[in-house]
Scaffold this motif. Structure first.
Motif, mmCIF file in Angstrom:
data_model
loop_
_atom_site.group_PDB
_atom_site.id
_atom_site.type_symbol
_atom_site.label_atom_id
_atom_site.label_comp_id
_atom_site.label_asym_id
_atom_site.label_seq_id
_atom_site.Cartn_x
_atom_site.Cartn_y
_atom_site.Cartn_z
ATOM 1 N N GLU A 1 -0.158 19.129 13.912
ATOM 2 C CA GLU A 1 0.599 19.947 15.160
ATOM 3 C C GLU A 1 1.216 21.081 14.665
ATOM 4 O O GLU A 1 1.045 22.360 15.033
ATOM 5 C CB GLU A 1 1.632 19.076 15.767
ATOM 6 C CG GLU A 1 2.030 19.352 17.376
ATOM 7 C CD GLU A 1 3.018 18.361 17.766
ATOM 8 O OE1 GLU A 1 4.185 18.922 18.043
ATOM 9 O OE2 GLU A 1 3.090 17.155 17.452
ATOM 10 N N LYS B 1 2.076 15.171 13.349
ATOM 11 C CA LYS B 1 2.856 16.270 13.302
ATOM 12 C C LYS B 1 2.484 17.140 12.353
ATOM 13 O O LYS B 1 2.450 18.433 12.780
ATOM 14 C CB LYS B 1 4.275 15.726 13.049
ATOM 15 C CG LYS B 1 5.058 15.298 14.103
ATOM 16 C CD LYS B 1 6.569 15.625 14.317
ATOM 17 C CE LYS B 1 7.181 14.941 15.573
ATOM 18 N NZ LYS B 1 7.016 15.287 16.772
ATOM 19 N N THR C 1 -4.150 20.828 15.671
ATOM 20 C CA THR C 1 -4.299 20.013 17.176
ATOM 21 C C THR C 1 -4.759 20.678 18.278
ATOM 22 O O THR C 1 -5.712 20.559 18.968
ATOM 23 C CB THR C 1 -2.916 19.222 17.349
ATOM 24 O OG1 THR C 1 -2.547 18.651 16.259
ATOM 25 C CG2 THR C 1 -3.020 18.015 18.315
#
Ligand code: ATP
Length: 477
Positions: free
Chosen positions: A79, A76, A84
């Motif tokens: 992200e 995460k 990502t």
């Protein structure tokens, strides 16, 4: 000039292998994808550079604390940081010779245009251009590839990544640092560690590799503060660090990213570039990343990552300035800056009395070129080398060993009794040892003094053995 520069790079690569600084990893299997190992002197040089950085930016400051986060972090995080989705470079292959290129670098090389990020424009620009490798003109479509290394983790669903930069852990640990220490805005969090990028083309020795080390700081400040002043101060501190590594002023320059090229989160980015033999290239970066990282992490994690001013009660998400240094590029710059060739008239004193030198000897004087790595003493892998004049005289060897045992308590030392003294000096010159100490017959029979030879001036002086620790403490400060 260009040839001279290429020549310099070849000399550095060759010295690095010959003298145990850096060499291609897995050589017995034919090498592996531009991966390099740091040999004994390279590992020490690297450690000294990192130690100097840590001392300058953490230990000597009241407003910066250290951190050592993991390489494998929650996906995460990547992200939120945009890695990502957007940590991409464009690649293109020559259909004829199959050589792979980074498309934006190739376009720059062939047309002089900077089209990074614009696939369509890069494809247009490459049409009709000749491959620098085979001379044909047949390109695949340029396409974006993500540069993060993907792996898997037992018990975790979905891909996990090797961190592409060290900074990530700093942001996700921001709250823990605030809760567990007495930091007060403005303050910084610093980290040194490995980072991994699946570079399309790794090249120029240790300049661009897929596994490398970074030294990064997130310096957090009140968004109402005058960030421009802070930014300029950081630029100067970055430059000072490189000067401390021996980098010459004329070989360092600032490159400010044009506004239209700035990453979406950055208010200002300035790279420091070094005049490498392959051209001016990035050594380190400095960016005002605003509150992008903390705000995005706060949103994605649902955690409150704001700071409350204890005096006024005002709550805000701190902004950050990020100085980001590459260890391997700093080390390459330090090697290039230190490399010196000197024509010398090599006197019998410099050769050592027992020297049976090869080379051209005229009236007892040998003419030769000496290669010397003039590292600043602070980063030199070995500070003092200690020699007995002769290997086969136990009294000299024992005395030299005793001096070595004493000095190694405070300094990185090396004992060497191999070959004649002149050759030992040359070897130490090539690894950049600032001082050599020679034990001879006068030491044991007369006055307990040794010869101390200075790497840069080659001057020799007699110093009492009992005074050596004090002498070197002052010299190597
Ligand atoms: P480049 O434009 O050369 O690819 P970058 O702008 O992507 O570099 P940053 O993301 O700013 O680099 O990383 C900070 C520092 O990390 C760089 O200034 C450099 O010193 C180092 N670094 C980045 N990529 C590499 C690499 N592949 N090999 C060695 N060092 C690297």
């Amino acid at each position: 000039m260009k040839n001279e520069q290429n020549d310099l790079m070849e000399k550095i690569v060759s010295l690095c292998k010959r003298r145990g600084f850096v060499w291609p990893a897995c050589e017995i299997y034919g090498g592996f994808s531009a991966a390099y190992s740091y040999g004994p002197y390279g590992a020490q040089l690297k450690k000294n550079i990192k130690d100097l950085w840590w001392k300058k930016f953490v230990e000597e400051r009241e407003d910066i604390v250290g951190l050592d986060g993991p390489i494998l972090l929650h996906p995460k995080l990547w992200e939120a940081s945009g890695h990502t989705a957007g940590f991409n470079d464009a690649m293109v292959d020559c259909k004829e010779c199959k050589k792979r290129f980074r498309a934006d670098h190739l376009v720059k090389e062939l047309t002089g245009q900077d089209l990074e990020g614009d696939l369509a424009a890069m494809n247009d620009a490459l049409a009709g251009q000749k491959c620098p490798e085979c001379g044909k003109s047949s390109w695949t479509e340029a396409k974006m590839v993500n540069m993060m290394f993907k792996t898997e983790m037992n018990g975790f669903d979905g891909p996990v990544y090797l961190r592409p930069e060290t900074a990530g852990a700093i942001f996700v640990d921001f709250k823990n640092v605030c809760d567990s220490t007495r930091v007060k805005i403005p303050f910084g969090i610093a980290q040194i560690g490995k980072a991994f990028r699946n570079e399309i083309v790794a090249r120029n020795f240790i300049f661009r590799t897929r596994e490398f080390e970074q030294m990064e700081i997130e310096y957090l400040f009140d968004p109402e503060a005058r960030w421009e002043e802070l930014f300029d101060k950081w630029l100067v501190r970055q430059e000072e660090f490189y000067y401390a590594l021996g980098v010459q002023k004329e070989n360092l320059r600032r490159f400010e990213h044009p506004k239209e090229k700035l990453s979406h989160y950055s208010k200002k980015t300035v790279d420091l570039e070094y005049n490498f033999p392959f051209g001016w290239s990035e050594l380190s970066g400095l960016a005002n990343r605003t509150d992008f990282d903390l705000s995005t992490h706060a949103k994605l994690s649902g955690q409150d990552l704001s700071w409350t001013d204890s005096a006024t009660g005002r709550k805000f998400i701190p902004h950050v300035i990020e100085p980001s240094f590459g260890v391997d590029r700093a080390l390459l710059a330090a090697l290039l800056a230190a490399y010196t060739e000197e024509k010398i008239n090599n006197s019998p004193l410099e050769r050592g009395d027992s020297a049976a030198e090869s080379g051209c000897v005229k009236n007892g004087v040998t003419e030769e070129v000496r290669i010397v790595m003039k590292f600043p003493a602070k980063i030199a892998p070995v500070k003092i080398a200690i020699f007995p004049l002769l290997k086969n005289k136990p009294a000299l060897v024992e005395k030299a060993k005793n001096i070595f045992d004493e000095l190694k308590k405070d300094f990185t030392c090396e004992f060497d009794d191999n070959g004649n003294v002149g050759k030992r000096y040359r070897r130490q010159d090539e690894i950049g040892t600032p001082y050599c100490v020679t034990v001879d017959f006068d030491t044991i029979e007369k006055d307990d003094t040794v010869t101390v030879r200075d790497r840069d001036t080659m001057e020799q002086q007699r110093i009492k053995v009992s005074e050596l620790p004090k002498y070197f403490s002052e010299k190597l400060k």
